[in-house]
Scaffold this motif. Sequence first.
Motif, PDB file in Angstrom:
ATOM      1  N   PHE A  10       0.794  -1.407   0.009  1.00  0.00           N
ATOM      2  CA  PHE A  10       0.261  -0.297   0.146  1.00  0.00           C
ATOM      3  C   PHE A  10       1.007   1.262  -0.015  1.00  0.00           C
ATOM      4  N   ARG A  11       0.875   2.148  -0.535  1.00  0.00           N
ATOM      5  CA  ARG A  11       0.917   3.477  -0.512  1.00  0.00           C
ATOM      6  C   ARG A  11       0.394   5.237  -0.212  1.00  0.00           C
ATOM      7  N   GLN A  12       0.840   5.298   0.729  1.00  0.00           N
ATOM      8  CA  GLN A  12       0.141   7.062   1.199  1.00  0.00           C
ATOM      9  C   GLN A  12       0.998   8.112   0.730  1.00  0.00           C
ATOM     10  N   LYS A  23      -2.941  12.204   0.709  1.00  0.00           N
ATOM     11  CA  LYS A  23      -3.728  12.036   0.222  1.00  0.00           C
ATOM     12  C   LYS A  23      -4.379   9.899   1.553  1.00  0.00           C
ATOM     13  N   GLU A  24      -5.169   9.779   1.654  1.00  0.00           N
ATOM     14  CA  GLU A  24      -5.489   8.659   1.765  1.00  0.00           C
ATOM     15  C   GLU A  24      -4.362   7.380   1.364  1.00  0.00           C
ATOM     16  N   ARG A  25      -4.171   6.066   2.339  1.00  0.00           N
ATOM     17  CA  ARG A  25      -3.730   5.153   1.619  1.00  0.00           C
ATOM     18  C   ARG A  25      -4.607   3.930   0.969  1.00  0.00           C
ATOM     19  N   GLU A  26      -3.672   3.787  -0.330  1.00  0.00           N
ATOM     20  CA  GLU A  26      -4.728   3.285  -1.541  1.00  0.00           C
ATOM     21  C   GLU A  26      -3.278   1.998  -1.298  1.00  0.00           C
ATOM     22  N   ALA A  27      -4.432   0.797  -2.762  1.00  0.00           N
ATOM     23  CA  ALA A  27      -3.579  -0.533  -2.387  1.00  0.00           C
ATOM     24  C   ALA A  27      -3.139  -0.228  -3.505  1.00  0.00           C
ATOM     25  N   THR A  61      -2.958  -2.369  -8.607  1.00  0.00           N
ATOM     26  CA  THR A  61      -4.071  -0.736  -9.406  1.00  0.00           C
ATOM     27  C   THR A  61      -3.670  -0.827 -10.772  1.00  0.00           C
ATOM     28  N   SER A 119      -2.757   2.056 -12.509  1.00  0.00           N
ATOM     29  CA  SER A 119      -2.039   3.269 -12.731  1.00  0.00           C
ATOM     30  C   SER A 119      -0.930   2.251 -12.202  1.00  0.00           C
ATOM     31  N   VAL A 126      -7.551  -4.615   0.058  1.00  0.00           N
ATOM     32  CA  VAL A 126      -7.947  -3.422   0.881  1.00  0.00           C
ATOM     33  C   VAL A 126      -7.324  -3.266   1.799  1.00  0.00           C
ATOM     34  N   SER A 127      -6.860  -2.470   2.390  1.00  0.00           N
ATOM     35  CA  SER A 127      -6.375  -1.859   3.388  1.00  0.00           C
ATOM     36  C   SER A 127      -6.593  -2.586   5.186  1.00  0.00           C
TER      37      SER A 127
END
Length: 125
Positions: A37-39, A43-47, A61, A63, A108-109
């Motif tokens: 995951f990254r944040q 921004k919100e944390r994304e998978a 994901t 991107s 998902v987190s």
Amino acid sequence: QLQLVESGGGLVQPGGSLRLSCAASGFTLDNYAIGWFRQAPGKEREAVSCLSGNDGRTMYTASVKGRFTISRDNAKNTAYLQMNSLKPEDTAVYYCAAIRARFFTGCVSRVFGSWGQGTQVTVSS
């Protein structure tokens, strides 16, 4: 005690590559699903990517598809995220996470129970 430790982050120019590592201790990764995951700031944390623990299914994901590759080395009890063709928008703190394979229901987190401390990735010229 379950512990995950990320490494491999740093500063890289656009188009460059990095390989993040996630070393596990206190449990064996081959019985677990892995997530990256990254944040980014503000921004919100994304998978980013997940690897299921049983059938080896991978998820990315949109991107990062075609640029990032998730993997694990059971002998080293370590998971990896190979990141190629990096872009400035990939700049973030990257976290690895783990959950027992039988409890993995999606990338998902909220699914993941064990987390590393994060490693900074900065893509800039």
